[in-house]
Scaffold this motif. Sequence first.
Motif, PDB file in Angstrom:
ATOM      1  N   UNK A  56      20.502  29.855  42.537  1.00  0.00           N
ATOM      2  CA  UNK A  56      19.776  29.697  41.274  1.00  0.00           C
ATOM      3  C   UNK A  56      20.801  29.424  40.069  1.00  0.00           C
ATOM      4  N   UNK A  57      20.321  28.771  38.998  1.00  0.00           N
ATOM      5  CA  UNK A  57      20.862  28.709  37.703  1.00  0.00           C
ATOM      6  C   UNK A  57      20.284  29.580  36.563  1.00  0.00           C
ATOM      7  N   UNK A  82      18.394  24.927  47.571  1.00  0.00           N
ATOM      8  CA  UNK A  82      19.507  24.531  46.344  1.00  0.00           C
ATOM      9  C   UNK A  82      18.632  24.637  45.190  1.00  0.00           C
ATOM     10  N   UNK A  83      19.594  24.674  44.105  1.00  0.00           N
ATOM     11  CA  UNK A  83      19.259  24.591  42.897  1.00  0.00           C
ATOM     12  C   UNK A  83      19.420  23.256  42.218  1.00  0.00           C
ATOM     13  N   UNK A  84      18.884  22.871  41.127  1.00  0.00           N
ATOM     14  CA  UNK A  84      19.114  21.612  40.602  1.00  0.00           C
ATOM     15  C   UNK A  84      20.043  21.927  38.995  1.00  0.00           C
ATOM     16  N   UNK A  85      19.584  21.027  38.005  1.00  0.00           N
ATOM     17  CA  UNK A  85      20.262  21.240  36.673  1.00  0.00           C
ATOM     18  C   UNK A  85      21.614  20.943  36.981  1.00  0.00           C
ATOM     19  N   UNK A  86      22.522  21.084  35.944  1.00  0.00           N
ATOM     20  CA  UNK A  86      23.965  20.450  35.844  1.00  0.00           C
ATOM     21  C   UNK A  86      24.913  21.252  36.510  1.00  0.00           C
ATOM     22  N   UNK A  87      24.681  22.426  36.628  1.00  0.00           N
ATOM     23  CA  UNK A  87      25.680  23.349  36.952  1.00  0.00           C
ATOM     24  C   UNK A  87      26.076  23.078  38.417  1.00  0.00           C
ATOM     25  N   UNK A  88      25.268  22.779  39.334  1.00  0.00           N
ATOM     26  CA  UNK A  88      25.652  22.815  40.870  1.00  0.00           C
ATOM     27  C   UNK A  88      26.227  21.561  41.472  1.00  0.00           C
ATOM     28  N   UNK A  89      26.159  20.391  40.613  1.00  0.00           N
ATOM     29  CA  UNK A  89      26.631  19.217  41.129  1.00  0.00           C
ATOM     30  C   UNK A  89      28.057  19.168  41.626  1.00  0.00           C
ATOM     31  N   UNK A  90      28.747  19.979  40.624  1.00  0.00           N
ATOM     32  CA  UNK A  90      30.275  20.047  41.057  1.00  0.00           C
ATOM     33  C   UNK A  90      30.381  20.949  42.248  1.00  0.00           C
ATOM     34  N   UNK A  91      29.602  21.999  42.718  1.00  0.00           N
ATOM     35  CA  UNK A  91      29.744  22.789  43.680  1.00  0.00           C
ATOM     36  C   UNK A  91      29.257  22.016  44.935  1.00  0.00           C
TER      37      UNK A  91
END
Length: 251
Positions: A148-149, A40-49
């Motif tokens: 990835x982001x 899994x990736x971190x950061x802001x983009x994947x939370x909604x995913x």
Amino acid sequence: MRHGVEVVPDKRALMEAGAAAFAGAARAAIAAHGRFVTALSGGSTPRALFELLATERFAASIDWGRVHVCWGDERAVRPDADASNYRMAREALLDHVPIPPSQVYRIRSEKPPAIAAEAYERTLRTLFATPAGPPRPVAGARFDLVLLGMGDNGHTASLFPGLHAVREAERWVVAESVAEVGMWRITLTPPVLNAARHVLFLVSGAGKAAMLRRVLEGPPDPDALPAQAIAPVDGVLEWLVDADAAAALSH
């Protein structure tokens, strides 16, 4: 390597497409060899995913008892810290699906970074039955899907411009102090990422548009643009981007 770029209208469509890709990859891997191993990736983009994957519509289509979850990178913080990639994934997804706790492999980021990196490499080598040597791009010995982001500086995972990790050729996991963000990071390295069956980049927003064009259409320079270092040796590289992020692409 097969690769492609898919442009969707907006961030909501991006999350829908990403969730569908995750669920499809999980079903295919479980049907093919009995388990699904993802990073899994971190950061802001994947939370909604992750929140979308936790909904009945997607969660019911995945055999979570056969899912193994890892991370592409982690910040050197406690697992309950606001900045923890593990915490974000746990709150958005893992707490809501019936995945066995023994199949969730978090980076022990509360330990000294170099020790955490060495321990995580041992964890992955055990998971992939590869006690020594390079990653093997074969079923059961590699990630089925890596999410990835991409940062607006071209970094991905915690492979940052001008630092060593993007040039690492042997270790699977390294720790590096990233002055740009004022923090130690623990990250998977290109050799293990590039052994994956499927790498899926998710990129959203107008703030990423200029960098996305440099990464996808500019000359190769992975030291300056670490996202360019991701090129699966025997797998699929897919860029899923929304229209704002794609605005500067030439085609």
